[in-house]
Design a protein around this motif. Structure first.
Motif, PDB file in Angstrom:
ATOM      1  N   PRO A 315       0.915  -1.255   0.064  1.00 49.98           N
ATOM      2  CA  PRO A 315       0.026   0.044  -0.108  1.00 49.98           C
ATOM      3  C   PRO A 315       0.969   1.089  -0.026  1.00 49.98           C
ATOM      4  O   PRO A 315       0.394   2.167  -0.900  1.00 49.98           O
ATOM      5  N   LEU A 316       2.099   1.312   0.658  1.00 51.22           N
ATOM      6  CA  LEU A 316       2.698   2.460   0.684  1.00 51.22           C
ATOM      7  C   LEU A 316       3.444   2.623  -0.733  1.00 51.22           C
ATOM      8  O   LEU A 316       3.669   3.669  -1.062  1.00 51.22           O
ATOM      9  N   VAL A 317       3.906   1.713  -1.423  1.00 52.50           N
ATOM     10  CA  VAL A 317       4.276   1.824  -2.704  1.00 52.50           C
ATOM     11  C   VAL A 317       3.260   2.427  -3.663  1.00 52.50           C
ATOM     12  O   VAL A 317       3.519   3.393  -4.249  1.00 52.50           O
ATOM     13  N   THR A 319       0.506   3.911  -2.795  1.00 50.40           N
ATOM     14  CA  THR A 319      -0.181   5.309  -2.831  1.00 50.40           C
ATOM     15  C   THR A 319       1.069   6.154  -3.059  1.00 50.40           C
ATOM     16  O   THR A 319       0.803   7.297  -3.446  1.00 50.40           O
ATOM     17  N   ALA A 320       2.487   5.874  -3.092  1.00 48.72           N
ATOM     18  CA  ALA A 320       3.444   6.866  -3.415  1.00 48.72           C
ATOM     19  C   ALA A 320       3.177   7.116  -4.920  1.00 48.72           C
ATOM     20  O   ALA A 320       3.581   8.071  -5.339  1.00 48.72           O
ATOM     21  N   GLY A 323       0.561   9.231  -5.710  1.00 52.27           N
ATOM     22  CA  GLY A 323       1.014  10.697  -5.577  1.00 52.27           C
ATOM     23  C   GLY A 323       2.138  11.167  -6.237  1.00 52.27           C
ATOM     24  O   GLY A 323       2.770  12.274  -6.137  1.00 52.27           O
ATOM     25  N   GLU A 324       2.725  10.274  -7.284  1.00 50.61           N
ATOM     26  CA  GLU A 324       3.654  10.620  -8.307  1.00 50.61           C
ATOM     27  C   GLU A 324       4.864  11.158  -7.582  1.00 50.61           C
ATOM     28  O   GLU A 324       5.813  11.852  -7.991  1.00 50.61           O
ATOM     29  N   ASP A 325       5.376  10.073  -6.384  1.00 48.98           N
ATOM     30  CA  ASP A 325       6.319  10.365  -5.604  1.00 48.98           C
ATOM     31  C   ASP A 325       7.407   9.317  -5.956  1.00 48.98           C
ATOM     32  O   ASP A 325       7.108   8.177  -5.647  1.00 48.98           O
ATOM     33  N   ALA A 326       8.624   9.758  -6.484  1.00 46.84           N
ATOM     34  CA  ALA A 326       9.679   8.570  -6.757  1.00 46.84           C
ATOM     35  C   ALA A 326      10.329   8.144  -5.301  1.00 46.84           C
ATOM     36  O   ALA A 326      11.174   8.536  -4.950  1.00 46.84           O
ATOM     37  N   ASN A 327       9.418   7.709  -4.306  1.00 46.24           N
ATOM     38  CA  ASN A 327       9.800   7.144  -3.413  1.00 46.24           C
ATOM     39  C   ASN A 327      10.300   5.986  -3.162  1.00 46.24           C
ATOM     40  O   ASN A 327       9.926   4.868  -2.827  1.00 46.24           O
ATOM     41  N   TRP A 328      11.717   5.821  -3.641  1.00 48.34           N
ATOM     42  CA  TRP A 328      12.307   4.549  -3.725  1.00 48.34           C
ATOM     43  C   TRP A 328      12.436   3.879  -2.235  1.00 48.34           C
ATOM     44  O   TRP A 328      12.867   2.646  -2.272  1.00 48.34           O
ATOM     45  N   ARG A 330      10.550   3.433  -0.332  1.00 45.64           N
ATOM     46  CA  ARG A 330       9.476   2.211   0.147  1.00 45.64           C
ATOM     47  C   ARG A 330       9.755   0.932  -0.854  1.00 45.64           C
ATOM     48  O   ARG A 330       9.067   0.141  -0.390  1.00 45.64           O
ATOM     49  N   LEU A 400      -2.617   3.050  -5.804  1.00 44.77           N
ATOM     50  CA  LEU A 400      -3.968   3.002  -4.776  1.00 44.77           C
ATOM     51  C   LEU A 400      -4.299   4.301  -4.617  1.00 44.77           C
ATOM     52  O   LEU A 400      -3.557   5.176  -3.982  1.00 44.77           O
ATOM     53  N   THR A 401      -5.538   4.723  -4.897  1.00 43.15           N
ATOM     54  CA  THR A 401      -5.898   6.167  -5.169  1.00 43.15           C
ATOM     55  C   THR A 401      -7.274   6.083  -3.873  1.00 43.15           C
ATOM     56  O   THR A 401      -7.748   5.109  -3.486  1.00 43.15           O
ATOM     57  N   LYS A 402      -7.328   7.456  -3.761  1.00 43.28           N
ATOM     58  CA  LYS A 402      -8.611   7.800  -3.067  1.00 43.28           C
ATOM     59  C   LYS A 402      -9.995   7.181  -3.677  1.00 43.28           C
ATOM     60  O   LYS A 402     -10.739   6.537  -2.755  1.00 43.28           O
TER      61      LYS A 402
END
Lengths: 413, 413
Positions: A315-317, A319-320, A323-328, A330, A400-402
């Motif tokens: 879920p954290l990957v 949702t990132a 959010g278009e977040d390059a949150n590597w 996670r 995973l979106t709202k």
């Protein structure tokens, strides 16, 4: 609840040709939905062989139980699918409903009930009123036709926002044979397999055991390599029907999996299944991004797939990515939690073509701008190299979106 | 991103007494957050023993590696915790940072670096600037005090919306001994364990191996029985420090796990850990419901726990709970996908006191109104009986809301 068509939907639908030996009609039984078709009745020519792959749920639906038994016969003369009610977890009533449904369909088609295949999808736990079929099936049987296939795909939709169809043509003994497939599924999608129904039809003359072997291979890289939410349905059903009608045009029957003539058909089937599976992900509930997760350098292909699924289901990957977040970071987390061999200090990670991590840390010339640009794309490739071995795998998922929460927070009401 | 305090937060905080041998101070190092404390420095009296439980991630943070080594010594003289940066996946730099941080803290406290325990939480993959500690630790060491504990809990928060504290007092040889605990964690919470940090302190005189055994037992029914999103952090750390100061007041040291005097302490520790773990769930990112999932009638306790976690981790179950939808069909789905022994036709399911399913189907006198009323409560009990054996387990989770997606869709930015 959003009812708009997924932004990831195909821009156009292919035109599916008729398949000799396959005819169908749709109907409105009003099982749950109003003012739309919710029943698909398919008639299959005598001699049709069949193969199937089903949910591995320990609590399968009554229809899945029925199909598993019917499959043992290897012969199929009809298929009845309804949407809106899964007839799952309905106890004895569910078994009676399945029997009654098969009897209705068999009578309408004039074939033995044991050659009828059944699939139901929708709400779990509500009794399915089989009597609602009584009226519509005789009428549908009188209207059987060889198209349009898009109508068949529409009748089996539940929370889908677009119908899913695919077609391929290959040569067999110099004769053109066709594969047409339809599918439905948007949530509760995970190996093995999904609230996913898919039906593939071909006029190729292939014996049932051979069909089953081909289907088992094809599903590994398609429906068993996708995930929307890690949830596995009680009703997942993938059936492959072969009418064999092409034999009359000169395609000699295929009786063993070793038959060299299978290569083209095998490849086309795998490609068609992957196409349909990708469409299911593209219609993932609330999805805005189509994500391919590739893991290389694992100790085995199986290990690579488990790590890829750990990433794709996190879920954290997800949702990132929403959010278009390059949150590597996670991605590292998801690799770490998979429980598979991994060495933190050998990990390399890419978003699209942008490498963000190497040898266990951020690459020195890491460009946040480039990584962010990759995340803004509608299709995103995440790649992880473990640096341990030759194992690799790709799985496909969505963000995973709202809207996923909104769609699933009041589905039943 | 919502910054309101979770509606499930405790209405008041207990007053935590001083613990002899424990003193601490908080500081603002400005590692990520501005205008709030982000560093906790704890000094521990000579003779303090320690036990720890850590993430099972294959990619643990540098601080976790450090603690595992330090734990081998069994002695603790200090603890340094920072929030805002997890110092995870930072390669060689991460190891150097850990070493530098321990050196800074050791110098400030005047103790060996090998007796310093470290924990970092926050963003993964960003280098942690250890030099930011240099200024604040000497100052903090000069301000060490035996309270207020709520300040310690606040300094370690990241996405937490409320500080988490708990205290218990038990008698040992007629002497009152105290346990104080603090915790942080809101997302990336799953066994085993969570982006979860928790530190428990006691003045009981207990040898390190005994402490370790107690902690291992206590964690099973607390931090290893909660899940927010099934994601497991690289930094999970639970440390238990025992100063032994109560020995001077007449509590004889406990050297073996067989010591009968341990019973009260053991129970109090388990209770305190469960209290802290529940607070973490109550602060689950976006949570609006506190959910207890109990599975009975399984073939073993382990099987019951795996099924309970399958239910508690299912996005479809969690979104249904967010929508106050008594969607027991999704409970069946989650039981089925767990891969554990289950018989569809023996399943019984309750929401609160309302039984919705028995022997594999909806109960005849099922009251949607009663089930819906149970779902509207802030605390929801889901119970499943498998009817197969004596195995049972309870796990705790929260619902999956749009706020979870919002919080995690732009955490890094």
């Amino acid at each position: 609840m959003s009812t708009a068509v997924s932004p990831l939907a195909p821009k156009s639908y292919p035109d599916l040709p008729a398949i000799e030996g396959v005819s169908f009609a749709t109907a409105e039984a009003g099982i749950k939905y109003k003012n739309r078709t919710d029943v698909l009745l398919v008639g299959l020519a005598e001699g049709t062989t069949v193969a199937g792959v089903f949910t591995r749920s320990k609590c399968p639906s009554a229809a899945v139980d029925w199909c598993r038994e019917a499959l043992a016969g290897g012969a199929a003369r009809g298929l009845l699918v309804n949407s809106g009610n899964a007839n799952a977890f309905t106890g004895k009533k569910g078994r009676e409903t399945v029997r009654l449904s098969a009897d209705h369909a068999a009578k309408a088609l004039g074939v033995p009930a044991e050659t009828i295949f059944l699939a139901s999808t929708g709400v779990i736990g509500e009794p399915l009123p089989a009597e609602k079929f009584a009226g519509v099936l005789d009428d549908a049987a009188a209207r059987l036709a060889d198209g349009p296939w898009l109508d068949a795909a529409k009748a089996i939709m539940t929370t889908d926002t677009f119908p899913k169809v695919a077609t391929r043509t290959v040569e067999l003994d110099g004769v053109a044979v066709t594969l047409n497939g339809i599918a439905k599924g948007a949530g509760m999608i995970a190996p093995d397999m999904a609230t996913m129904l898919s039906f593939v039809f071909t006029d190729a003359p292939i014996a049932a055991p051979v069909l089953q072997a081909l289907l088992g291979k094809g599903v590994a890289g398609s429906f068993n390599a996708i995930t929307v939410d890690s949830d596995t349905s009680t009703s997942d059903t993938l059936l492959l029907f072969a009418t064999g009608a092409a034999a009359a045009r000169g395609a000699a029957p295929i009786e063993t999996i070793e038959d060299a003539r299978l290569a083209a058909f095998d490849a086309a089937l795998a490609d068609l299944l992957r196409d349909l599976a990708h469409q299911v992900v593209r219609d993932g509930e609330g999805a805005r991004k189509f994500v391919a997760v590739t893991v290389t350098g694992a100790t085995s292909d199986g290990s690579a797939k488990r790590i890829a699924l750990s990433i794709a289901n996190s879920p954290l990957v997800k949702t990132a990515i929403a959010g278009e977040d390059a949150n590597w970071g996670r991605i590292v987390m998801a690799v770490g939690k998979a429980g598979e061999p991994a060495d933190r200090d050998r990990l390399a990670i890419w978003f699209g073509d942008t490498q963000v991590a190497a040898e266990g840390e951020r690459v020195p010339d890491y460009s946040e701008a480039a990584a962010s640009a990759a995340m803004r794309e509608e299709e995103i490739a995440v790649r992880v190299d473990l640096g341990l071995g030759d194992g690799s795998a790709t799985v496909w998922t969505c963000d995973l979106t709202k809207d996923y929460v909104a769609i699933n927070g009041d589905y039943r009401s």
